[in-house]
Design an enzyme around this catalytic site. Structure first.
Site, PDB file in Angstrom:
ATOM      1  N   LYS A 177     -15.424  34.617 -46.862  1.00  0.00           N
ATOM      2  CA  LYS A 177     -14.374  33.667 -46.449  1.00  0.00           C
ATOM      3  C   LYS A 177     -14.655  32.271 -47.004  1.00  0.00           C
ATOM      4  CE  LYS A 177     -14.866  34.201 -41.955  1.00  0.00           C
ATOM      5  NZ  LYS A 177     -16.021  35.135 -41.902  1.00  0.00           N
ATOM      6  N   ARG A 213     -11.024  33.068 -33.772  1.00  0.00           N
ATOM      7  CA  ARG A 213     -11.961  34.183 -33.690  1.00  0.00           C
ATOM      8  C   ARG A 213     -11.740  35.009 -32.431  1.00  0.00           C
ATOM      9  NH1 ARG A 213     -16.234  32.035 -37.042  1.00  0.00           N
ATOM     10  NH2 ARG A 213     -17.959  33.465 -37.388  1.00  0.00           N
ATOM     11  N   ARG A 246     -28.428  35.328 -48.057  1.00  0.00           N
ATOM     12  CA  ARG A 246     -27.559  34.157 -48.267  1.00  0.00           C
ATOM     13  C   ARG A 246     -28.323  32.844 -48.131  1.00  0.00           C
ATOM     14  NH1 ARG A 246     -21.992  33.454 -44.949  1.00  0.00           N
ATOM     15  NH2 ARG A 246     -23.322  33.137 -43.126  1.00  0.00           N
ATOM     16  N   ARG A 279     -29.414  29.779 -43.176  1.00  0.00           N
ATOM     17  CA  ARG A 279     -28.904  29.472 -41.843  1.00  0.00           C
ATOM     18  C   ARG A 279     -29.743  30.156 -40.769  1.00  0.00           C
ATOM     19  NH1 ARG A 279     -22.461  30.351 -42.104  1.00  0.00           N
ATOM     20  NH2 ARG A 279     -22.946  31.181 -40.048  1.00  0.00           N
ATOM     21  N   ARG A 314     -23.690  39.180 -34.421  1.00  0.00           N
ATOM     22  CA  ARG A 314     -22.453  38.562 -34.923  1.00  0.00           C
ATOM     23  C   ARG A 314     -21.451  39.637 -35.349  1.00  0.00           C
ATOM     24  NH1 ARG A 314     -24.856  35.112 -39.338  1.00  0.00           N
ATOM     25  NH2 ARG A 314     -22.751  34.363 -39.779  1.00  0.00           N
TER      26      ARG A 314
HETATM   27  P1  AMP Z   1     -19.455  30.920 -39.309  1.00  0.00           P
HETATM   28  O1  AMP Z   1     -19.990  29.826 -40.158  1.00  0.00           O
HETATM   29  O2  AMP Z   1     -17.958  31.037 -39.367  1.00  0.00           O
HETATM   30  O3  AMP Z   1     -20.136  32.247 -39.547  1.00  0.00           O
HETATM   31  O4  AMP Z   1     -19.789  30.523 -37.787  1.00  0.00           O
HETATM   32  C1  AMP Z   1     -21.131  30.395 -37.337  1.00  0.00           C
HETATM   33  C2  AMP Z   1     -21.182  30.485 -35.824  1.00  0.00           C
HETATM   34  O5  AMP Z   1     -20.436  29.398 -35.239  1.00  0.00           O
HETATM   35  C3  AMP Z   1     -20.550  31.736 -35.226  1.00  0.00           C
HETATM   36  O6  AMP Z   1     -21.438  32.846 -35.238  1.00  0.00           O
HETATM   37  C4  AMP Z   1     -20.228  31.257 -33.807  1.00  0.00           C
HETATM   38  O7  AMP Z   1     -21.398  31.198 -33.010  1.00  0.00           O
HETATM   39  C5  AMP Z   1     -19.766  29.817 -34.057  1.00  0.00           C
HETATM   40  N1  AMP Z   1     -18.306  29.770 -34.306  1.00  0.00           N
HETATM   41  C6  AMP Z   1     -17.678  29.500 -35.491  1.00  0.00           C
HETATM   42  N2  AMP Z   1     -16.349  29.537 -35.339  1.00  0.00           N
HETATM   43  C7  AMP Z   1     -16.119  29.853 -34.042  1.00  0.00           C
HETATM   44  C8  AMP Z   1     -14.935  30.081 -33.283  1.00  0.00           C
HETATM   45  N3  AMP Z   1     -13.715  29.993 -33.839  1.00  0.00           N
HETATM   46  N4  AMP Z   1     -15.073  30.381 -31.961  1.00  0.00           N
HETATM   47  C9  AMP Z   1     -16.294  30.459 -31.394  1.00  0.00           C
HETATM   48  N5  AMP Z   1     -17.446  30.295 -32.051  1.00  0.00           N
HETATM   49  C10 AMP Z   1     -17.372  29.995 -33.366  1.00  0.00           C
END
Ligand code: AMP
Length: 215
Positions: free
Chosen positions: A13, A89, A128, A161, A172
């Protein structure tokens, strides 16, 4: 352009958001990246979000929706549109987004569901590495930077990360199946979903997305 990118973590993404931004100039809005910048700045929101993120769990809907609503109302987003990555999400977040867009009379152009098998996602996330400054994404094996741990684009240090550890990755993916897969169903009912095979070269995936959205 107003689009949502949905898919499990590691599906690409962020990469597709970068490519779409470059080509079409809409504002990239990644909820995960916004949380990470809040964590880095040690804000109250960041401290709170970190507790959830480090466990691979979702940050509660209330704060997440409020944080994204603030970004969506910015003059730049209203003018140039957006590419949402990582939000919504949950179905509750999707309903809140529908309401926000109705209020500003700016409907979505489409929802792109990027799909790959779970084992591919795990392999991608396990290697990553990302840039602390510009957000560029690399992979230890398949897309290494030219110099070890230095970003090709902006020369900043690269990092892994905290939530890209094997047990957090598994959590996740479970959270995606339970909470985020139903978001695709929500948008299916509205006829907005374009399904894209994400297990190919990023440029090929990008071409498919552009075609699927009729851009
Ligand atoms: P990402 O970078 O999109 O993989 O997001 C990293 C982490 O941030 C996720 O595993 C969640 O813990 C939190 N997170 C990101 N976006 C959301 C969302 N829309 N709702 C809730 N938690 C989020």
């Amino acid at each position: 352009m107003r689009i949502v990118l949905v898919g499990p973590p590691g599906v690409g993404k962020g990469t597709q958001s970068e490519l779409l931004t470059e080509r079409f100039g809409a504002v990239p809005l990644s909820s995960g990246a916004i949380f990470r910048s809040e964590i880095e700045a040690r804000t109250d929101l960041g401290e709170m979000a970190k507790r959830y993120i480090d466990q691979g769990r979702l940050v509660p809907n209330g704060v997440t929706i409020q944080m994204m609503a603030k970004r969506m109302r910015s003059a730049e987003v209203l003018k140039h549109g957006f590419i949402l990555d990582g939000f919504p999400r949950t179905v509750d977040q999707a309903i809140a987004l529908d309401q926000m867009l109705e209020d500003i009379e700016q409907p979505l152009d489409g929802v792109v569901s990027i799909e790959v098998d779970a084992e591919v996602v795990v392999a991608r996330l396990s290697g990553r590495i990302g840039c602390t400054r510009c957000g560029a994404i690399y992979h230890k094996v398949t897309k290494p930077p030219k110099r070890d741990w230095i970003c090709d684009q902006c020369n900043s240090p690269l990092f892994v990360r905290d939530d890209d550890q094997p047990e957090t990755i598994r959590e996740r993916l479970r959270v995606f199946d339970e909470n985020t897969a139903p978001v695709i169903g929500h948008y299916e009912e509205l006829g907005l979903v374009r399904r894209i095979d994400g297990d190919r070269d990023p440029e090929v995936v990008f071409g498919d997305i552009v075609r699927a959205l009729g851009l």
